[in-house]
Design an enzyme around this catalytic site. Structure first.
Site, PDB file in Angstrom:
ATOM      1  N   THR A 226       0.821  -1.221   0.000  1.00  0.00           N
ATOM      2  CA  THR A 226       0.000   0.000   0.000  1.00  0.00           C
ATOM      3  C   THR A 226       0.856   1.273   0.000  1.00  0.00           C
ATOM      4  OG1 THR A 226      -1.589  -1.221   1.315  1.00  0.00           O
ATOM      5  CG2 THR A 226      -1.858   1.171   1.286  1.00  0.00           C
TER       6      THR A 226
ATOM      7  N   GLY B 143       2.540  -3.445   8.360  1.00  0.00           N
ATOM      8  CA  GLY B 143       2.624  -4.066   9.686  1.00  0.00           C
ATOM      9  C   GLY B 143       4.039  -4.536   9.980  1.00  0.00           C
TER      10      GLY B 143
ATOM     11  N   GLU C 204      -5.696  -6.677   3.318  1.00  0.00           N
ATOM     12  CA  GLU C 204      -5.622  -7.807   2.376  1.00  0.00           C
ATOM     13  C   GLU C 204      -6.826  -7.802   1.432  1.00  0.00           C
ATOM     14  OE1 GLU C 204      -3.773 -11.331   3.205  1.00  0.00           O
ATOM     15  OE2 GLU C 204      -2.714 -10.596   4.968  1.00  0.00           O
TER      16      GLU C 204
END
Ligand SMILES: Cc1cc2nc3c(=O)[nH]c(=O)nc-3n(C[C@H](O)[C@H](O)[C@H](O)COP(=O)(O)OP(=O)(O)OC[C@H]3O[C@@H](n4cnc5c(N)ncnc54)[C@H](O)[C@@H]3O)c2cc1C
Length: 687
Positions: A158, A197, A449
């Site tokens: 992203t 993350g 996701e």
């Protein structure tokens, strides 16, 4: 019969009244949903071990955001040390070891979702990507992350200005033939990778998606690269990188989501994951695919396993939420006549609010367990070079299934968590109920996701292709058999609801779902074609068909899949469990069908009041029939009390004693406010 004594018995108490009414043994139902006794044993071993470890003790007050990250990382390290899945098992067959890893993930997720997400991204998403996109030269990274746990990874796709639309991402990887290196660059802040993350504080490497550019200036689309981020010994980021933490989120604050900008940052040529395409030392691009979008497709297909993991986790979140709300409903009484207060669980309204979600939790778990097995078998065969018939069609069908089911499951859990919170009234709003944490930690799954609204469109695309094939060639590409019925579309659409039909029947449910899919599919196709006829491009035409068409279609297909897989599994379950499982199946099916009555009437399947009344009467009857079973069902769904961590959902059912203990032990509960002097009105002297 298997020995289930490793599952501790539940304490006797107020819930016994309902437990005694159940027609089945809850431990057998638990095993039936897990599907594998060794995996169930593993889950209990993990839970029992962590319960004894002070690092995993629950906090009554939410720690600071930074402290949550520290604890999550320490917990992850400790889980690695415990070695719950020994190395020799990890080196076993793909399917078996992946199932074991998934079980570990599920067990940890029920306890601390931040840790399971860190683990899923940092170890499994990364290592899966290496296996599917990399070659021999990347195996050392695989070993380091998967077996030796020496590095912690992240997954950087992203960007600030582009998420769902990955094709337009702007981070570049330009090949320099002189140094035999790629130069990674971020043109501006809008192209910074974000939300990654593990990146904010901890990861040492990232799997980066960037636009590959060769020395001739040609762009070859997004490719995946292994990029070192931090020195593993000091956690200092390397020069040439700007790495930051995203800040406080509205859930899963134990995960250190981060952003990153690359300033002409160099990595070796070999760090390109080159299974589908490579750049020679001289800078010539070579690909086994001619179409760049197919390369991206292959790269992103790798996300399927991650999405299946999200669905498994969702099943566990839903199980915990309904277990808390149902146990509360069985112990909480309100109103009544002649001095007999009635337990909430006996109110029709309360049953209708909760039991559909209980049924969904069971249906989803059996479905996902069975679907995961099918998925892993196909991947295992394909990895081992064993011929799989119609492999690429099977991959497309699986992708369509995952694309609609991840949205169905994650959205259902969100709705369930909210309903369960409300069903526990004010006490449900306590942190100690755990319903708030279940809800907010689950929430981002509807976005990451694959944003649900965007992802589910892909299932619609596949279904429309099958519609075209069924209506023109009389056949469909459905190796898993989920839409073979489309070849009978014309006959199916002639069906009508006949008043007096027994709606509590598998035949009614499945044939009505087939009718609905055929009907909405035909409507979507016609609308799409009419938009094309008006001169719109395919992209524009699709955008005009999303609401009431594509989106409904995708939901219908997902619900149908859950029912279809469940029904197949049902035949294999213990006879003792069949009656309750059948009722849960019917309840989930009819409760979901209730949401599609508009289409049934709009399409002429039903007319008059009979169909709607029959469906709704059956839902209420099933709720009443399940009243005596449902506490046993949630006993089978729930993890141990330590993991459930809810003052309202403890298995001893001692609701008020537990509440008193919690309220009385809240830090500072009985203290005068430390800031009392700042707020009292000190009388002014009259002198
Ligand atoms: C907690 C968390 C963890 C994450 N972890 C990672 C990670 O590790 N690595 C990583 O790379 N990313 C990660 N992400 C990012 C995540 O993958 C993206 O947020 C997601 O892909 C959606 O992209 P976006 O945020 O840019 O939303 P957008 O794509 O901008 O979408 C915004 C809204 O517009 C709608 N929309 C978009 N396109 C259309 C269309 N064609 N038709 C109709 N509606 C449309 C969407 O449905 C959505 O509601 C994480 C996000 C969160 C919240």
């Amino acid at each position: 019969m298997e020995d289930l004594s490793f599952i501790p018995d539940l304490p006797s108490g107020p819930l016994d009244v309902y437990r005694k009414k159940a027609s089945f043994d809850w431990k057998r139902l638990k095993l039936a949903m897990e599907g594998d006794i060794d995996l169930l044993r593993l889950k209990y071993k993990i839970w029992h071990t962590l319960e004894k470890d002070p690092l995993f003790a629950h906090k009554s007050v939410t720690p600071s955001v930074e402290e949550q990250k520290r604890i999550a990382q320490l917990q992850l390290n400790k889980i690695n040390e415990y070695n719950f899945i020994p190395k020799v098992s990890l080196k076993g067959g793909y399917s078996k070891r992946t199932r074991a890893v998934m079980t570990l993930n599920e067990a940890i997720q029920s306890l601390n979702p931040s840790v399971s997400v860190k683990m899923a991204i940092g170890m499994y998403l990364f290592s899966n990507a290496i296996l599917s996109l990399g070659t021999e030269r990347h195996l050392k990274f695989y070993e380091a992350v998967f077996f030796n746990r020496e590095i912690l990874a992240s997954y950087a796709l992203t960007e600030i200005a582009h998420g769902s639309d990955a094709r337009l991402m702007r981070t570049t990887a330009t090949y320099d033939p002189n140094q035999k290196q790629f130069i990674i660059n971020t043109p501006d802040f809008e192209a910074a990778k974000c939300w990654v993350g593990n990146l904010g504080r901890t990861c040492t490497h990232t799997l980066l998606f960037a636009q590959l550019i060769t020395p001739d200036g040609a762009g070859h689309g997004l490719h995946a690269f292994l990029v070192p981020i931090r020195d593993p010994a000091t956690l200092e980021t390397y020069p040439g990188l700007v790495v930051g933490e995203m800040g406080e989120k509205i859930g899963v604050n134990g995960i250190d989501n981060g952003f990153i900008m690359f300033n002409q940052y160099r990595i070796p040529r070999e760090n390109l994951l080159n299974r589908t395409a490579d750049v020679t030392e001289d800078g010539v691009y070579e690909s086994s695919f001619s179409d760049p979008s197919r390369i991206l497709g292959a790269a992103l297909e790798n996300l399927s396993a991650g999405r299946i993991g999200i669905m498994q986790e969702s099943c566990h979140s839903m199980s915990s939420a309904v277990a808390i709300a149902v146990r509360y409903a069985a112990t909480r009484t309100q109103f009544g006549e002649r001095c007999r207060e009635i337990p909430l669980i006996e109110y029709q309204l309360h049953q209708w609010r909760l039991f559909g979600y209980v049924a969904a939790a069971v249906v989803f778990r059996v479905y996902i367990e069975s679907f995961t097995r099918v998925y892993l078998e196909i991947v295992e065969k394909s990895n081992a070079g064993i011929k799989v018939d119609n492999l690429s069609e099977a991959v497309s069908e699986i992708h369509a299934m995952v694309s609609c089911c991840k949205p169905l499951l994650t959205w259902s859990v969100l709705a369930a968590a909210q309903e369960c919170r409300e069903a526990c009234g004010g006490h449900g709003f306590l942190k100690a109920s755990n319903l708030g944490d279940i809800r907010s930690n689950h929430e981002p799954t509807v976005t990451y996701e694959g944003d649900n609204n965007v992802l589910s469109q892909q299932a619609g695309n596949w279904l429309l292709r099958q519609y075209h094939s069924a209506t023109t060639a009389g056949s469909v590409d459905s190796p898993l058999g989920t839409v073979l019925f489309l070849t009978d579309l014309t006959e199916i659409l002639k069906q009508k609801f006949i008043p007096g039909t027994a709606v509590k029947s598998e035949h009614f449910l499945m044939s009505t779902y087939k009718w609905l899919i055929c009907y909405v599919l035909k409507q979507t196709h016609q609308k799409y074609e009419s938009e094309l006829d008006r001169g719109l491009s395919k992209f524009e035409a699709r955008a005009k068909c999303q609401v009431y068409k594509w989106k409904t279609l995708s939901k219908l297909y997902a619900e149908y899949l859950a029912l279809l897989f469940f029904l197949e599994e049902l035949q294999k379950k213990d006879e003792e469990l069949q009656p309750v499982l059948r009722k849960l199946f019917m309840l989930y099916g009819l409760w979901s069908l209730d949401g599609h009555l508009v289409e049934l009437y709009q399409g002429g399947f039903a007319a008059g009041e009979d169909c709607a009344r029959a469906v709704r009467d059956a839902v209420l009857q099933l709720c009443a029939e399940l009243e005596g079973e449902v506490v046993g069902v949630v006993d089978a769904l729930a993890p141990t009390d330590f993991v459930l961590n809810s003052v309202l959902g403890n298995s001893d059912g001692n609701l008020y004693q537990n509440l008193q203990k919690t309220l009385f032990s809240n830090p500072g509960a009985f203290e005068r406010a430390r800031w009392w002097q700042e707020v009292v009105n000190v009388p002014k002297s009259k002198l």
